[in-house]
Design an enzyme around this catalytic site. Sequence first.
Site, PDB file in Angstrom:
ATOM      1  N   ASP A 155       0.854  -1.194   0.000  1.00  0.00           N
ATOM      2  CA  ASP A 155       0.000   0.000   0.000  1.00  0.00           C
ATOM      3  C   ASP A 155       0.888   1.242   0.000  1.00  0.00           C
ATOM      4  OD1 ASP A 155      -1.974   1.873   0.268  1.00  0.00           O
ATOM      5  OD2 ASP A 155      -2.946   0.927   1.974  1.00  0.00           O
ATOM      6  N   ASP A 209      -3.671   2.593  -5.443  1.00  0.00           N
ATOM      7  CA  ASP A 209      -2.472   2.593  -4.593  1.00  0.00           C
ATOM      8  C   ASP A 209      -2.262   1.300  -3.816  1.00  0.00           C
ATOM      9  OD1 ASP A 209      -4.634   2.906  -2.948  1.00  0.00           O
ATOM     10  OD2 ASP A 209      -3.857   4.612  -1.828  1.00  0.00           O
ATOM     11  N   GLU A 210      -2.962   0.222  -4.181  1.00  0.00           N
ATOM     12  CA  GLU A 210      -2.850  -1.043  -3.457  1.00  0.00           C
ATOM     13  C   GLU A 210      -2.636  -2.218  -4.407  1.00  0.00           C
ATOM     14  OE1 GLU A 210      -5.629  -1.579   0.153  1.00  0.00           O
ATOM     15  OE2 GLU A 210      -6.756  -0.344  -1.256  1.00  0.00           O
TER      16      GLU A 210
END
Length: 383
Positions: A9, A102-103
Site C-alpha cells: 500500500d 495505490d494497493e
Amino acid sequence: MARAIVHMDLDTFFVSCERLSNSKLEGIPLIIGGGDRGVVASCSYEARTFGVRSAMPIRMAMRLCPQAKIIKGDMDLYSKLSFTVTQIIEEKAPIVEKASIDEHYLDITGMDKFYGCYKWTNELAQTVTKETGLPISFALSVNKTVSKIGTGESKPKGNLEIPEDKVRPFLNPLSVKKIPMVGDVTFQLLSRIGIRTIQTLSEMPAEVLQQMIGKNGIELWKKANGIDNNPVEPYKERKSVSTEQTFNQDSIDIHAMKAILIGMVEKLAYQLRSEQWLTSTVVVKIKYANFDTQTKQCTVSYTSADHVLIKTVVELFDKLYDRRMRLRMIGINFNGLVRGTYQINLFEDTLEMIALYQAMDKIKKRFGFDAVGRVGTILQNRL
C-alpha cells in the site's frame, strides 16, 4: 504449504505524489480535495494529527487544521505514477492483483524455497521507493485479509510479517473496524452489543452473526478468525465500457434520442462506480439511416459522475448530429479508464452531491438499477 500473500500500500499516495512535484510541501499539513463544499480525498500524516480524515468535509477539516494547505488534486499525475508502480511490481512478482490506484496484492507462495519471502518483499518495496520516490508499506501473511490489516498496522513506511501461528494473536486485540468489510453501520451495530475487538467477534457463533447482519455474517466471522481463501487474481485492466441501441425504426426525434443517451450514461456511470473505475474519454457514436457512421469524442477530468458525463454526452451529440437525416443507431463509449479508491470524483463534487450518488447507488444495488433514477429517464422508459 501455507500461502504467502503480500499486501502493498502506497503511503498517503495522493499527498506523496504532490510532494514529488513540489518539495516545499514536505513536512506541512496537506489536504487533497475539492473546494469549500467538497470533501477530503487524502491528507498528510501532519494533518491527521489534528483529526483530519479522508471523506471529511473540507470545511470541517479546515476548522480542525486551519494552517493546512489545500490542493485540488491531479488524477493524471496519480494515474501515471500508479501505472509506473504497477509495472515495477509486475516485473518482479509471479501473481499480482491491483486492488486500487495505490494497493496491490501479491501471491509469492513457494518463494521461500529459493529466496526468503519477507526479504524478497522488503527488497521489492525498496525498489519501488528508489525508482519512483514514493513511500510504500507492506505486510506478508497467509491470506489477503490478514495482510491488508497488517499493512494498516505497519504504516507509515512500515513492513510486517505475520506467520500462520501468529495470526490469531495479531488479530485478537484489534478493533473490529480493522476488518476491511466492517463499515460504520456494522461497527455501531456490533458495538451496541459489546463487540468491539476482533477476538470477541471471533468467539461469537457464526449463525448468530448471520442472523444479525445477513448473508455477510459468515464471511465476517471467517475474517475475524483469520480465514480467507480468496485467491490473488491476476491484474487485468479494463479498457472501456460501452453501449449502443439500434432503433426498430429510423428516428429523427432528437428529444427521445437525448433521453435514451441520458439513460445509457446513467447505466454506464453506475457500472463505473460499482467497479470503481473513472473515465477520462467520452465517445458518442451515431449511425445514419444510410449506414454512414460518425463518432465524436472529448477528454474530461477523471470521473464517474452522471451529471458530468450526461452534460458531456449531450454536448457531443449536438455537435455530431449535423444532418437532417434519420438515425439508425446511437451509442456511447467511456474509455481511458483508471482504477480509483473513490467511487466518484472527490476533487470536483460537493458533499451533498457525493451523498446523493451514494444513496442512489445503495438503492440500485439493493432493489435493482431501475429502482431510482432521473425523472426524464424514468418517464422515457415507461413510454
